[in-house]
Scaffold this active site. Sequence first.
Site, short mmCIF file in Angstrom:
data_model
loop_
_atom_site.label_atom_id
_atom_site.label_comp_id
_atom_site.label_asym_id
_atom_site.label_seq_id
_atom_site.Cartn_x
_atom_site.Cartn_y
_atom_site.Cartn_z
N TYR A 109 71.62 28.46 38.49
CA TYR A 109 71.44 29.92 38.44
C TYR A 109 69.95 30.20 38.30
CZ TYR A 109 71.79 34.77 36.73
OH TYR A 109 71.65 36.12 36.57
N ASP B 104 62.55 25.61 38.38
CA ASP B 104 62.90 26.76 37.55
C ASP B 104 63.07 26.31 36.10
OD1 ASP B 104 65.59 29.27 37.68
OD2 ASP B 104 64.05 28.81 36.17
N LYS C 72 62.16 33.21 29.00
CA LYS C 72 62.81 33.03 27.68
C LYS C 72 61.82 32.67 26.57
CE LYS C 72 67.10 31.71 29.97
NZ LYS C 72 68.28 32.54 29.64
P1 KE4 Z 1 66.66 36.53 33.56
O1 KE4 Z 1 66.45 37.39 34.79
O2 KE4 Z 1 68.05 36.65 32.98
O3 KE4 Z 1 65.57 36.77 32.51
O4 KE4 Z 1 66.45 35.01 33.99
C1 KE4 Z 1 67.20 34.51 35.06
C2 KE4 Z 1 67.30 32.99 34.95
C3 KE4 Z 1 66.53 32.22 35.81
N1 KE4 Z 1 66.59 30.87 35.76
C4 KE4 Z 1 67.38 30.24 34.87
C5 KE4 Z 1 67.41 28.74 34.85
C6 KE4 Z 1 68.18 30.98 33.97
O5 KE4 Z 1 68.99 30.33 33.09
C7 KE4 Z 1 68.14 32.39 34.00
C8 KE4 Z 1 68.96 33.25 33.08
N2 KE4 Z 1 69.88 32.56 32.23
C9 KE4 Z 1 71.09 33.29 31.87
C10 KE4 Z 1 72.00 32.40 31.02
N3 KE4 Z 1 72.00 31.04 31.36
C11 KE4 Z 1 70.76 34.56 31.22
C12 KE4 Z 1 71.89 35.19 30.44
C13 KE4 Z 1 72.45 36.40 31.13
O6 KE4 Z 1 72.51 36.41 32.38
O7 KE4 Z 1 72.84 37.34 30.39
#
Ligand code: KE4
Length: 442
Positions: free
Chosen positions: A153, A248, A276
Amino acid sequence: MSTAQTRLKRERKRSREIFERAEKVLVGGVNSPVRAFKSVGGEPLIIERGSGQYLYDADGNELLDYVCSWGAIILGHANPAIGEALAEQARRGTSFGVTTELELELASLITRAIPFIEKIRFVSSGTEATMSAVRLARGVTKRDFIVKFEGCYHGHADSFLSQAGSGLATLGIAECPGVPAALAALTLNVPYNDLNAVERVFSPYKDKIAAVIVEPIAANMGVVPPETGFLRGLQEICHRNGALLIVDEVITGFRLRNGSVQENFGIEADLTVLGKIIGGGVPVAAYGGRADLMEQVAPLGPVYQAGTLAGNPLAMRAGVAALKQLTKPGLYDEMTQVAQRLAVGLRTELKDAGISAQVNAIGSLATVFFTPEPVRNYVDAKHSNTKRYARFFREMLDRGIMLAPSQFEAAFVSAAHSSQDIDRTLAAAREALQAISSESAG
Ligand code: KE4
């Protein structure tokens, strides 16, 4: 039912009342789908505050937190230095829309820790960062296709929403409506940990692939570490085919060490994405890498990307306060030891309960998969007993332990988690697994 369960169950009425009001105005009562607990069921949770390794819900229940805001909170909730930095900065202004020295301070902390990030651009979410990195890769290579891995993801930008992990896997959304078929066709999915599949996908698209984007440790299909040689092999295939490697590290950046996890695997991406942890729980993400690539981004180059609140002083101050604490000697070793105790302990409890399961763990990341087979990619993860995971989640939550509310997420140990917390977690796991195994035996 243990006293802990009785107490928790009895006292969740305020959460339910607030959640019912939330559902009237927030889609599904949430601002991000995984928070709806759809795949794990059970009562809605409204969190009122956090402190260290604990969350406190609207009914005052204390929860030992292994979600840690999906990995952003590595120092524990309500970290004093971050709080003081935010309070002080708030009195000076939260966003000016003009560069401040704070942006340089956070950029310097990152590039000193990760020297192969020669130039960096801050944005406000991981999605923005990965989306921009892919646009840059397409812009500089003049190629349109990208390769991603099933179950990984990278945020919710259109190009990433096929065969994606995290919330899409949780909700069973394999292909997202609203993404134009012509755009979706430019994203090629291959199984994680499968270099032969990567070689095969390159051959018909040889000079058409702009980049491969990868989670160096997959954490959005549950935790799936890279197999030996996978990442180095990926880097070699990219370079042989003139494609860029985008790593990523929104989750892994500053998670396993004070810098990039790429050092653990002997690779250096052309572009690296962070998020994060670098914001200390405030919206900060970034993409960066080779200067010759990054200098193709506006205003120096033609690849456009912008953001009103990008690099805002409030977020920069939180990020600086967080990263400065991560240089503490021994911090990562201690966190890893605590996390290893959890993983080893869970394996023992599962074995003692006679339940077939895998505990995939690396650094301070872990996921329990209820399957007798090893989990090395998304197909394996989906074959695990996700209903049993949901039951385990609920049983643990009723005992005051908050795991990830989805099979396709990671549990995180923070620097605030103690050995006593692991003892408490393993005792709860023993009870939870007894409840599960007696039910299936019954
Ligand atoms: P955000 O757009 O949610 O800040 O980041 C996207 C993203 C990009 N790359 C990786 C490896 C990520 O894990 C994420 C976002 N992670 C999720 C949970 N694994 C965010 C939680 C959510 O979607 O509410």
